[in-house]
Scaffold this active site. Structure first.
Site, short mmCIF file in Angstrom:
data_model
loop_
_atom_site.label_atom_id
_atom_site.label_comp_id
_atom_site.label_asym_id
_atom_site.label_seq_id
_atom_site.Cartn_x
_atom_site.Cartn_y
_atom_site.Cartn_z
N TYR A 144 -15.71 7.93 14.46
CA TYR A 144 -16.07 8.50 13.16
C TYR A 144 -14.86 9.23 12.55
O TYR A 144 -14.59 9.10 11.35
CB TYR A 144 -17.24 9.47 13.32
CG TYR A 144 -17.74 10.04 12.00
CD1 TYR A 144 -18.60 9.31 11.19
CD2 TYR A 144 -17.35 11.30 11.58
CE1 TYR A 144 -19.06 9.82 9.98
CE2 TYR A 144 -17.80 11.83 10.37
CZ TYR A 144 -18.66 11.09 9.58
OH TYR A 144 -19.10 11.60 8.39
N ARG A 174 12.13 1.17 -17.52
CA ARG A 174 11.45 2.43 -17.78
C ARG A 174 9.94 2.22 -17.80
O ARG A 174 9.47 1.14 -18.20
CB ARG A 174 11.89 3.02 -19.13
CG ARG A 174 13.38 3.22 -19.27
CD ARG A 174 13.73 3.91 -20.60
NE ARG A 174 13.13 3.24 -21.75
CZ ARG A 174 13.64 2.19 -22.37
NH1 ARG A 174 14.77 1.65 -21.92
NH2 ARG A 174 13.04 1.66 -23.41
N CYS A 201 6.10 2.07 -18.90
CA CYS A 201 5.39 1.87 -20.16
C CYS A 201 4.58 3.13 -20.51
O CYS A 201 3.89 3.68 -19.65
CB CYS A 201 4.45 0.67 -20.03
SG CYS A 201 3.39 0.37 -21.45
N ASP A 211 -23.30 3.82 17.41
CA ASP A 211 -24.03 4.59 16.41
C ASP A 211 -25.47 4.10 16.27
O ASP A 211 -25.73 2.89 16.17
CB ASP A 211 -23.30 4.49 15.07
CG ASP A 211 -24.00 5.25 13.97
OD1 ASP A 211 -23.84 6.49 13.94
OD2 ASP A 211 -24.70 4.63 13.16
N ARG A 252 1.05 -6.31 -26.18
CA ARG A 252 1.24 -7.74 -26.44
C ARG A 252 1.92 -8.40 -25.24
O ARG A 252 2.91 -7.88 -24.71
CB ARG A 252 2.08 -7.93 -27.70
CG ARG A 252 2.29 -9.39 -28.08
CD ARG A 252 3.10 -9.48 -29.36
NE ARG A 252 3.36 -10.88 -29.71
CZ ARG A 252 4.05 -11.26 -30.78
NH1 ARG A 252 4.56 -10.34 -31.60
NH2 ARG A 252 4.25 -12.54 -31.03
N CYS A 312 -1.92 -3.88 -18.41
CA CYS A 312 -1.42 -3.35 -19.69
C CYS A 312 -1.99 -4.14 -20.87
O CYS A 312 -2.06 -5.38 -20.84
CB CYS A 312 0.11 -3.41 -19.72
SG CYS A 312 0.82 -2.54 -21.15
N CYS A 339 0.37 1.76 -20.65
CA CYS A 339 -0.44 1.54 -19.43
C CYS A 339 -0.16 2.56 -18.34
O CYS A 339 -0.91 2.66 -17.37
CB CYS A 339 -0.24 0.13 -18.90
SG CYS A 339 1.42 -0.22 -18.26
N TRP A 341 -18.15 7.75 19.97
CA TRP A 341 -18.72 7.82 18.62
C TRP A 341 -17.94 8.81 17.76
O TRP A 341 -17.56 8.51 16.63
CB TRP A 341 -20.19 8.23 18.67
CG TRP A 341 -20.81 8.32 17.30
CD1 TRP A 341 -21.44 7.32 16.63
CD2 TRP A 341 -20.82 9.47 16.42
NE1 TRP A 341 -21.84 7.76 15.39
CE2 TRP A 341 -21.47 9.07 15.23
CE3 TRP A 341 -20.33 10.77 16.52
CZ2 TRP A 341 -21.67 9.95 14.16
CZ3 TRP A 341 -20.50 11.64 15.45
CH2 TRP A 341 -21.17 11.24 14.29
N THR A 373 12.57 -5.62 -23.52
CA THR A 373 12.31 -4.23 -23.93
C THR A 373 12.85 -3.21 -22.95
O THR A 373 12.99 -2.03 -23.30
CB THR A 373 10.80 -3.99 -24.09
OG1 THR A 373 10.16 -4.15 -22.81
CG2 THR A 373 10.18 -4.93 -25.10
#
Length: 482
Positions: free
Chosen positions: A424, A63, A65, A440, A41, A38, A68, A420, A30
């Site tokens: 973070y 290209r 789809c 912590d 089929r 996707c 999807c 600390w 295709t």
């Protein structure tokens, strides 16, 4: 990245969401390429070729789809050195680094040679950085054409193209369709408006409520708000000396394993950067299966927990300084006062979003007394000003594109920033999955330890996912800290 065709086909046949964004399947019969999830089929195995990125599939002549929609697939997480470099480069590309300084400028900011960057991109993504950037622009344009009613000219510029002629020519040569034809084939798109909505995917499971709860508890009044399951905030991004400001909103679309991002018109000139920051803030590139396996049972029952990132690294760093040795509620109050006093007003349709958090240049010019007048300790005011000056001068960058070790060292060299705070900031602003604030209070409490050395020893088996371990430990205490 070397792919196992047989394994990829099995994942493709199973529509396994864990592999979404990890590879793309090109169907030779295709000429179309698809995500692993996707629902079309299933093609015959001998008609399938597999690629590590959408750009590689398009480079081979396939290209995207229309069912999807590869443009909404989640990105790849950055952990090892190669992935981290590619992750950082992608972030900078989306922030406009290639458009501003070309490949040489991008490599200078990353501290690597162009040859090394091309080698890493070729190995992991199957294309060059320039080809990757071109595909990203085209896929963003396709998303805008599909999901919104923005004029084609606006789509071109919002996607990062410098001219409409170039956009039309490249779109047609790559996809075999004009932008207008793509739009006519999508009658269900959203109505026209000043704030288009786009889709960004993730790999399930995703603990949306947990992440939203974390952000809600720490939201800065006037800058952020959470209501009815939607996160909203203001944002300002500078590009070529121009500041673009506006608002955005993020909602969950669990049926699609995605979030829906609405972006105000004022931010459309920097749309790729906005979407990159949303992806970082909501940890959309996370691989929950790999993380859960690495945490050896700690994540059981909560595999969808994410590591909250940052829409603005400076904002999170200031919030971290304000949160030193105070409660979450106390830090939130101080952050709201700080933003109200020194931020810039912005127009939004929401009564609870009024202000853009002040940037480093603005804060660098403040005095200790001005900041202290908001109830902030003088020592923390000095730390905030020192941080702002380092960023305003360009010596410190707080984003996932930054070098973690060098940035952490630079943070620790600033007054008022200890281990600390630096860790973070590394967790949230740098998106470093192995950041671990072992001193912590909440981490020690959750582990039943008082000795930081013992905490480090017990956490060794969680590497390189210790930042996620922290989130699970905090979750067990119901968000008592940070």
């Amino acid at each position: 990245m070397k792919l196992d065709p047989a394994g990829c086909y099995r994942a493709f046949a199973a529509r396994d969401a864990r592999f979404d964004g990890r590879f793309f399947a090109g169907v030779t019969s295709t000429g179309i390429y698809c995500r692993p999830v996707c629902t079309a089929r299933l093609p015959r195995e001998e008609n399938c070729r597999f690629f590590p990125s959408a750009a590689a599939a398009e480079g081979a002549g396939f290209r995207p789809c229309l069912l999807c929609r590869p443009e909404v697939a989640p990105g790849l997480p950055g952990t090892d050195a190669g992935r981290r470099l590619a992750f950082a480069a992608v972030r900078l590309i989306n922030e406009g680094a290639l458009a501003e300084g070309g490949l040489a400028g991008l490599c200078d900011r990353l501290g690597v040679t162009s040859r090394h960057l091309r080698r890493v991109f070729g190995s992991l993504l199957g294309v060059s950085p320039v080809a990757f950037a071109q595909t990203q622009r085209l896929l963003l344009a396709k998303s805008l054409l599909t999901d919104t009613a923005m004029p084609v000219t606006d789509v071109a510029y919002a996607s990062g193209f410098a001219s409409l002629r170039r956009f039309n020519a490249l779109f047609r040569s790559r996809y075999g369709l004009t932008p207008t034809a793509v739009r006519q084939g999508e009658p269900g798109r959203l109505p026209a408006g000043d704030a288009p909505t786009l889709t960004l995917g993730y790999r399930p499971p995703y603990d949306w409520d947990g992440l939203l709860g974390f952000l809600c508890l720490r939201s800065i009044g006037g800058v952020e708000a959470v209501a009815d399951g939607v996160y909203r905030r203001t944002l300002a991004i500078s590009r070529n000396g121009v500041v673009h400001a506006g608002w955005l909103a993020v909602a969950h679309a669990p049926a699609k394993n995605a979030v829906r991002v609405t972006v105000a018109a004022g931010l459309l000139p920097v749309l790729p950067a906005v979407l990159t920051r949303v992806s970082h803030l909501f940890d959309l590139a996370c691989d929950p299966a790999a993380i859960a396996a690495g945490l050896a049972g700690l994540a059981d029952g909560h595999e969808g927990l994410r590591l909250p990132g940052a829409a603005d690294g400076f904002e999170v760093a200031v919030r971290a300084i304000l949160g030193q040795q105070v409660t979450v509620a106390g830090a939130r109050t101080l952050a709201r006062r700080f933003a109200a006093a020194f931020g810039e007003p912005v127009s939004t349709p929401f009564a609870d979003l009024t202000t853009v958090f002040p940037g480093p240049a603005r804060v660098a010019g403040l005095t200790v007394d001005a900041i202290a007048s908001q109830g902030i300790l003088a020592a923390r005011a000095r730390a905030i000003i020192g941080l702002a000056r380092a960023m305003a001068e360009g010596g410190l960058v707080l984003s996932p594109a930054a070098d973690v070790a060098a940035t952490r060292a630079a943070l620790l060299a600033l007054p008022g920033i200890g281990a600390w705070t630096a860790d973070y900031i590394a967790m949230r602003a740098l998106a470093w999955p192995d950041a671990f604030p072992h001193t912590d209070f909440g981490v020690k409490k959750a582990l039943g330890e008082t000795d930081p050395k013992r905490v480090l020893e017990r956490a060794a088996g969680w590497r390189p996912w210790r930042a996620y371990a922290v989130m699970h430990l905090w979750r067990s205490l119901q968000g008592e800290t940070a």
